[in-house]
Design a protein around this motif. Structure first.
Motif, PDB file in Angstrom:
ATOM      1  N   ILE A   1      43.261  31.628  36.415  1.00  0.00           N
ATOM      2  CA  ILE A   1      43.318  31.635  37.874  1.00  0.00           C
ATOM      3  C   ILE A   1      44.414  32.577  38.356  1.00  0.00           C
ATOM      4  O   ILE A   1      44.234  33.339  39.323  1.00  0.00           O
ATOM      5  CB  ILE A   1      43.553  30.208  38.420  1.00  0.00           C
ATOM      6  N   ILE A   2      45.560  32.535  37.664  1.00  0.00           N
ATOM      7  CA  ILE A   2      46.673  33.408  38.048  1.00  0.00           C
ATOM      8  C   ILE A   2      46.282  34.877  37.865  1.00  0.00           C
ATOM      9  O   ILE A   2      46.574  35.731  38.721  1.00  0.00           O
ATOM     10  CB  ILE A   2      47.932  33.076  37.216  1.00  0.00           C
ATOM     11  N   ALA A   3      45.602  35.175  36.763  1.00  0.00           N
ATOM     12  CA  ALA A   3      45.169  36.550  36.498  1.00  0.00           C
ATOM     13  C   ALA A   3      44.199  37.037  37.577  1.00  0.00           C
ATOM     14  O   ALA A   3      44.292  38.177  38.040  1.00  0.00           O
ATOM     15  CB  ALA A   3      44.527  36.639  35.122  1.00  0.00           C
ATOM     16  N   ILE A   4      43.264  36.187  37.968  1.00  0.00           N
ATOM     17  CA  ILE A   4      42.310  36.545  39.010  1.00  0.00           C
ATOM     18  C   ILE A   4      43.018  36.753  40.347  1.00  0.00           C
ATOM     19  O   ILE A   4      42.732  37.709  41.090  1.00  0.00           O
ATOM     20  CB  ILE A   4      41.220  35.457  39.138  1.00  0.00           C
ATOM     21  N   PHE A   5      43.987  35.879  40.634  1.00  0.00           N
ATOM     22  CA  PHE A   5      44.746  35.992  41.886  1.00  0.00           C
ATOM     23  C   PHE A   5      45.507  37.320  41.937  1.00  0.00           C
ATOM     24  O   PHE A   5      45.459  38.042  42.941  1.00  0.00           O
ATOM     25  CB  PHE A   5      45.721  34.814  42.006  1.00  0.00           C
ATOM     26  N   ILE A   6      46.194  37.657  40.847  1.00  0.00           N
ATOM     27  CA  ILE A   6      46.952  38.908  40.790  1.00  0.00           C
ATOM     28  C   ILE A   6      46.012  40.111  40.933  1.00  0.00           C
ATOM     29  O   ILE A   6      46.312  41.089  41.630  1.00  0.00           O
ATOM     30  CB  ILE A   6      47.753  39.002  39.477  1.00  0.00           C
ATOM     31  N   THR A   7      44.856  40.030  40.279  1.00  0.00           N
ATOM     32  CA  THR A   7      43.879  41.118  40.350  1.00  0.00           C
ATOM     33  C   THR A   7      43.437  41.368  41.777  1.00  0.00           C
ATOM     34  O   THR A   7      43.409  42.523  42.246  1.00  0.00           O
ATOM     35  CB  THR A   7      42.651  40.794  39.485  1.00  0.00           C
TER      36      THR A   7
ATOM     37  N   ILE B   1      38.235  40.551  33.776  1.00  0.00           N
ATOM     38  CA  ILE B   1      38.410  39.095  33.820  1.00  0.00           C
ATOM     39  C   ILE B   1      37.566  38.489  34.932  1.00  0.00           C
ATOM     40  O   ILE B   1      36.919  37.445  34.757  1.00  0.00           O
ATOM     41  CB  ILE B   1      39.897  38.742  34.013  1.00  0.00           C
ATOM     42  N   VAL B   2      37.560  39.155  36.091  1.00  0.00           N
ATOM     43  CA  VAL B   2      36.746  38.668  37.210  1.00  0.00           C
ATOM     44  C   VAL B   2      35.273  38.654  36.824  1.00  0.00           C
ATOM     45  O   VAL B   2      34.546  37.687  37.131  1.00  0.00           O
ATOM     46  CB  VAL B   2      36.971  39.539  38.462  1.00  0.00           C
TER      47      VAL B   2
ATOM     48  N   ASN C   1      31.318  34.348  38.559  1.00  0.00           N
ATOM     49  CA  ASN C   1      31.295  33.870  39.939  1.00  0.00           C
ATOM     50  C   ASN C   1      30.769  34.999  40.818  1.00  0.00           C
ATOM     51  O   ASN C   1      31.452  36.000  41.046  1.00  0.00           O
ATOM     52  CB  ASN C   1      32.703  33.453  40.373  1.00  0.00           C
ATOM     53  N   LEU C   2      29.553  34.847  41.317  1.00  0.00           N
ATOM     54  CA  LEU C   2      28.868  35.925  42.019  1.00  0.00           C
ATOM     55  C   LEU C   2      29.631  36.368  43.256  1.00  0.00           C
ATOM     56  O   LEU C   2      29.736  37.573  43.536  1.00  0.00           O
ATOM     57  CB  LEU C   2      27.450  35.486  42.398  1.00  0.00           C
TER      58      LEU C   2
ATOM     59  N   LEU D   1      32.897  36.216  43.927  1.00  0.00           N
ATOM     60  CA  LEU D   1      34.093  36.979  43.555  1.00  0.00           C
ATOM     61  C   LEU D   1      33.720  38.369  43.053  1.00  0.00           C
ATOM     62  O   LEU D   1      34.360  39.372  43.410  1.00  0.00           O
ATOM     63  CB  LEU D   1      34.873  36.233  42.467  1.00  0.00           C
ATOM     64  N   ILE D   2      32.682  38.430  42.243  1.00  0.00           N
ATOM     65  CA  ILE D   2      32.266  39.717  41.671  1.00  0.00           C
ATOM     66  C   ILE D   2      31.786  40.673  42.760  1.00  0.00           C
ATOM     67  O   ILE D   2      32.164  41.849  42.778  1.00  0.00           O
ATOM     68  CB  ILE D   2      31.161  39.498  40.614  1.00  0.00           C
ATOM     69  N   VAL D   3      30.972  40.182  43.677  1.00  0.00           N
ATOM     70  CA  VAL D   3      30.451  41.023  44.763  1.00  0.00           C
ATOM     71  C   VAL D   3      31.591  41.501  45.661  1.00  0.00           C
ATOM     72  O   VAL D   3      31.630  42.681  46.063  1.00  0.00           O
ATOM     73  CB  VAL D   3      29.395  40.256  45.576  1.00  0.00           C
ATOM     74  N   PHE D   4      32.520  40.593  45.964  1.00  0.00           N
ATOM     75  CA  PHE D   4      33.664  40.963  46.803  1.00  0.00           C
ATOM     76  C   PHE D   4      34.496  42.058  46.132  1.00  0.00           C
ATOM     77  O   PHE D   4      34.868  43.057  46.770  1.00  0.00           O
ATOM     78  CB  PHE D   4      34.526  39.738  47.072  1.00  0.00           C
ATOM     79  N   MET D   5      34.757  41.890  44.850  1.00  0.00           N
ATOM     80  CA  MET D   5      35.553  42.868  44.104  1.00  0.00           C
ATOM     81  C   MET D   5      34.842  44.217  44.042  1.00  0.00           C
ATOM     82  O   MET D   5      35.445  45.266  44.339  1.00  0.00           O
ATOM     83  CB  MET D   5      35.825  42.359  42.685  1.00  0.00           C
ATOM     84  N   ILE D   6      33.582  44.207  43.672  1.00  0.00           N
ATOM     85  CA  ILE D   6      32.825  45.464  43.554  1.00  0.00           C
ATOM     86  C   ILE D   6      32.716  46.146  44.907  1.00  0.00           C
ATOM     87  O   ILE D   6      32.818  47.381  45.011  1.00  0.00           O
ATOM     88  CB  ILE D   6      31.429  45.191  42.955  1.00  0.00           C
ATOM     89  N   GLY D   7      32.547  45.363  45.963  1.00  0.00           N
ATOM     90  CA  GLY D   7      32.460  45.931  47.303  1.00  0.00           C
ATOM     91  C   GLY D   7      33.730  46.682  47.684  1.00  0.00           C
ATOM     92  O   GLY D   7      33.667  47.800  48.224  1.00  0.00           O
ATOM     93  N   LEU D   8      34.893  46.084  47.400  1.00  0.00           N
ATOM     94  CA  LEU D   8      36.158  46.744  47.712  1.00  0.00           C
ATOM     95  C   LEU D   8      36.339  48.012  46.882  1.00  0.00           C
ATOM     96  O   LEU D   8      36.820  49.035  47.392  1.00  0.00           O
ATOM     97  CB  LEU D   8      37.331  45.786  47.469  1.00  0.00           C
TER      98      LEU D   8
END
Length: 362
Positions: free
Chosen positions: A2-8, A293-294, A299-300, A302-309
């Motif tokens: 969770i910490i790794a995802i938050f930092i990412t 890691i994401v 988690n669809l 989170l993945i979509v949000f990350m790829i979108g950015l």
């Protein structure tokens, strides 16, 4: 996890914010047509550039600024560079070529070549260019206008990049990606603290009077990434410095193959992290390991949000740099792999002291 995802995500959002600021603030040199009459000394250090130098000289001759002199210093070339320059200079009175002196043991080659060129120059402004560039109309007028308008000691431009091969397209866009993803470029001028600095040795325009007083290249005579270091020193000395995008007025084909590009970037990549291997490794873990890691969370949302950015970031940077946005989006994974390769090559060369460029160890 969770910490790794938050930092990412914190890092991705911060980088997106910086990119958005750069996109909105549009840090490009404006095109200015009003003619100026100040003498600009165009200073070109060359070493084994027989395939590039003529195109640059012809582009300078064809552009629209009239008050200039061009001095080319041949820094120990063992190809036909000097002869090409000599023939061109014999037909164009504003151009001349000279041979450089023997390199002192405590200098790096390019820095010493630039130092010698400045000693020969007579202009109100000193413009240092690399041999693999081409200039266009409005460049010198626009640059001189900017120097006078903002009372600059140094103006540096990040040139538009020409990329012809697939290998170049898989590596060279990383330069603008890292720059516009990490640094709000407008702050180089707005923030007077010298820690906020960026510059490109491909275009360095100095107020000649200030340069003669400070001899900037002498102050960084042993630095591999002399451009950024000079910008820091200029600002710390109380002068104004600015770094902008070239806005199509000067272009450069830095490398002509994948191998050249990887080797070229690895030469000075670590310097951008102040030669801190730990800082570079942390950057790699966050920028490359974090998204992996994401993806592993499955988690669809989170993945979509990350790829979108990431996609929006690549589009904005590409448009700012006049590059193919969708090609950079498509090649993003490959470019991240190449970023990793370049980083580890840079670390290896730094630890083993085997960094070589143009036949010299640096």
């Amino acid at each position: 996890m969770i910490i790794a995802i938050f930092i990412t995500f914190i890092f991705i959002v911060l980088r997106f914010t910086v990119t958005l600021f750069n996109f909105i603030s549009n840090p490009k040199l404006p095109h200015i047509k009003s003619p100026y009459r100040q003498l600009v000394s165009v200073l070109i250090p060359v070493r084994n550039e027989q395939d590039n130098i003529l195109a640059l000289l012809e582009s300078i001759y064809d552009q629209d600024y009239t008050e200039y002199e061009v001095i080319i210093l041949d820094d120990g070339s063992d190809d036909n560079t000097y002869n090409i320059c000599e023939v061109f200079a014999s037909k164009h009175h504003q151009f001349r070529v000279m041979k450089g002196k023997k390199l002192p043991h405590d200098w790096l080659g390019k820095n010493y070549a630039c130092y010698q060129l400045a000693k020969e120059a007579k202009g109100d402004y000193f413009l240092f260019l690399d041999a693999d560039e081409k200039v266009n109309d409005s460049l010198l007028n626009s640059a001189v206008h900017r120097m006078r308008l903002y009372n600059l000691g140094l103006l540096s431009l990040f040139t538009n990049q020409q990329m012809d091969t697939f290998g170049e397209k898989a590596v060279v866009p990383l330069m603008h990606y890292i720059l516009l993803n990490l640094l709000p470029l407008r702050l180089v001028y707005l923030v007077k603290n010298s820690t906020v600095a960026a510059a490109s040795g491909q275009f360095m325009l100095f107020d000649a009077a200030i340069y003669r007083k400070n001899e900037w290249h002498k102050q960084v005579k042993d630095r591999v990434v002399e451009d950024v270091e000079i910008m820091r020193i200029v600002k710390s000395s109380g002068y104004n410095g600015e770094a902008l995008l070239a806005n199509g007025m000067i272009s450069c084909r830095m490398y002509k193959s994948y191998t050249e590009a990887v080797n070229g970037f690895s030469k000075n990549f670590l310097a951008g992290f102040n030669y801190s291997i730990i800082t570079l490794l942390i950057y790699l873990v966050i920028i490359i390991g974090g998204p992996m890691i994401v993806m592993m969370t499955l988690n669809l949302q989170l993945i979509v949000f990350m790829i979108g950015l990431i996609i929006l970031t690549r589009i904005m940077i590409s448009l700012s740099a006049s590059q193919n946005a969708w090609l950079n989006v498509l090649l993003h994974p490959l470019q991240m792999i190449n970023l990793t390769i370049i980083a580890f090559m840079a670390i290896q060369k730094h630890l083993t002291k085997t960094t070589v460029w143009k036949g010299r160890q640096v």
